[in-house]
Design a protein around this motif. Structure first.
Motif, PDB file in Angstrom:
ATOM      1  N   SER A   4      48.016  56.655   8.371  1.00 19.43           N
ATOM      2  CA  SER A   4      47.034  55.842   9.095  1.00 19.43           C
ATOM      3  C   SER A   4      45.677  55.869   8.386  1.00 19.43           C
ATOM      4  O   SER A   4      44.966  54.865   8.358  1.00 19.43           O
ATOM      5  CB  SER A   4      46.902  56.311  10.543  1.00 19.43           C
ATOM      6  N   LEU A   5      45.332  56.997   7.798  1.00 15.08           N
ATOM      7  CA  LEU A   5      44.088  57.090   7.033  1.00 15.08           C
ATOM      8  C   LEU A   5      44.142  56.188   5.811  1.00 15.08           C
ATOM      9  O   LEU A   5      43.186  55.448   5.519  1.00 15.08           O
ATOM     10  CB  LEU A   5      43.812  58.541   6.624  1.00 15.08           C
ATOM     11  N   LEU A   6      45.259  56.224   5.098  1.00 14.49           N
ATOM     12  CA  LEU A   6      45.424  55.359   3.925  1.00 14.49           C
ATOM     13  C   LEU A   6      45.391  53.888   4.309  1.00 14.49           C
ATOM     14  O   LEU A   6      44.797  53.062   3.607  1.00 14.49           O
ATOM     15  CB  LEU A   6      46.728  55.693   3.198  1.00 14.49           C
ATOM     16  N   ASN A   7      46.020  53.546   5.412  1.00 14.34           N
ATOM     17  CA  ASN A   7      45.991  52.156   5.888  1.00 14.34           C
ATOM     18  C   ASN A   7      44.575  51.730   6.242  1.00 14.34           C
ATOM     19  O   ASN A   7      44.170  50.597   5.945  1.00 14.34           O
ATOM     20  CB  ASN A   7      46.917  51.975   7.090  1.00 14.34           C
ATOM     21  N   VAL A   9      41.757  52.932   4.974  1.00 14.71           N
ATOM     22  CA  VAL A   9      41.009  52.780   3.710  1.00 14.71           C
ATOM     23  C   VAL A   9      41.427  51.483   3.022  1.00 14.71           C
ATOM     24  O   VAL A   9      40.577  50.733   2.524  1.00 14.71           O
ATOM     25  CB  VAL A   9      41.233  54.005   2.793  1.00 14.71           C
ATOM     26  N   ASN A  10      42.735  51.209   2.972  1.00 13.98           N
ATOM     27  CA  ASN A  10      43.209  49.968   2.351  1.00 13.98           C
ATOM     28  C   ASN A  10      42.631  48.740   3.048  1.00 13.98           C
ATOM     29  O   ASN A  10      42.222  47.783   2.392  1.00 13.98           O
ATOM     30  CB  ASN A  10      44.739  49.912   2.360  1.00 13.98           C
ATOM     31  N   ASN A  11      42.591  48.755   4.367  1.00  8.12           N
ATOM     32  CA  ASN A  11      42.036  47.626   5.106  1.00  8.12           C
ATOM     33  C   ASN A  11      40.536  47.475   4.873  1.00  8.12           C
ATOM     34  O   ASN A  11      40.024  46.366   4.783  1.00  8.12           O
ATOM     35  CB  ASN A  11      42.329  47.770   6.601  1.00  8.12           C
ATOM     36  N   MET A  12      39.848  48.608   4.789  1.00 12.72           N
ATOM     37  CA  MET A  12      38.404  48.580   4.596  1.00 12.72           C
ATOM     38  C   MET A  12      38.035  47.980   3.228  1.00 12.72           C
ATOM     39  O   MET A  12      37.037  47.282   3.095  1.00 12.72           O
ATOM     40  CB  MET A  12      37.831  50.004   4.704  1.00 12.72           C
ATOM     41  N   PHE A  13      38.849  48.229   2.205  1.00 14.49           N
ATOM     42  CA  PHE A  13      38.534  47.768   0.850  1.00 14.49           C
ATOM     43  C   PHE A  13      39.375  46.578   0.410  1.00 14.49           C
ATOM     44  O   PHE A  13      39.399  46.246  -0.765  1.00 14.49           O
ATOM     45  CB  PHE A  13      38.691  48.927  -0.142  1.00 14.49           C
ATOM     46  N   SER A  14      40.022  45.914   1.334  1.00 19.15           N
ATOM     47  CA  SER A  14      40.845  44.758   1.002  1.00 19.15           C
ATOM     48  C   SER A  14      39.995  43.490   1.061  1.00 19.15           C
ATOM     49  O   SER A  14      40.083  42.695   1.998  1.00 19.15           O
ATOM     50  CB  SER A  14      42.029  44.670   1.969  1.00 19.15           C
TER      51      SER A  14
END
Length: 142
Positions: A4-7, A9-14
């Motif tokens: 969930s943390l990786l998701n 971060v991915n959403n924040m920088f997408s």
């Protein structure tokens, strides 16, 4: 938890278009310093290098296209892909004129002697492949 943390971060920088803008600003802005130096100081040094290789000195004016005009167009996102290809070609010419003998060497600080030439060449190719993105002055001309 980690997933969930990786998701998050991915959403924040997408934000691919923001990434394209930052890359254009970086490559165009840094190359523009090289071009402005030649615009202010002249292109006599480059003309001399060309003449010493048996080429006409007037070709040196092409550096103003590759290092002033194209970076400005890349920053603005106007004719981005062709401008990036011209910038990449300019780096090939720079390598042939000043870098070919340094290709296998390191500079005084331990960096690859042609590092900046390679950086600008590869970054220009990346811009040519990915285009300007949404944040450009003329999105239709990207």
């Amino acid at each position: 938890m980690v997933k969930s943390l990786l998701n998050a971060v991915n959403n924040m920088f997408s934000h691919e278009d923001l990434g394209r803008l930052l890359l254009r600003l970086l490559v165009g802005g840094l190359m523009l310093f090289h071009g402005l130096h030649k615009l202010i100081g002249g292109i006599d040094g480059i003309a001399g290098m060309l003449v010493s290789k048996g080429l006409p000195g007037f070709i040196a004016y092409g550096v103003l296209i590759g290092e002033v005009l194209c970076p400005i167009l890349i920053i603005l996102g106007v004719l981005t892909r062709p401008s990036a290809l011209v910038l990449a070609f300019t780096m090939v010419v720079a390598w042939l004129l000043v870098g070919i003998g340094k290709t296998g060497t390191l500079d005084a600080t331990g960096a690859w002697a042609i590092e900046s030439i390679v950086y600008f060449f590869i970054a220009a190719l990346v811009i040519a492949f990915i285009g300007a993105g949404r944040y450009s002055v003329a999105p239709a001309w990207k």
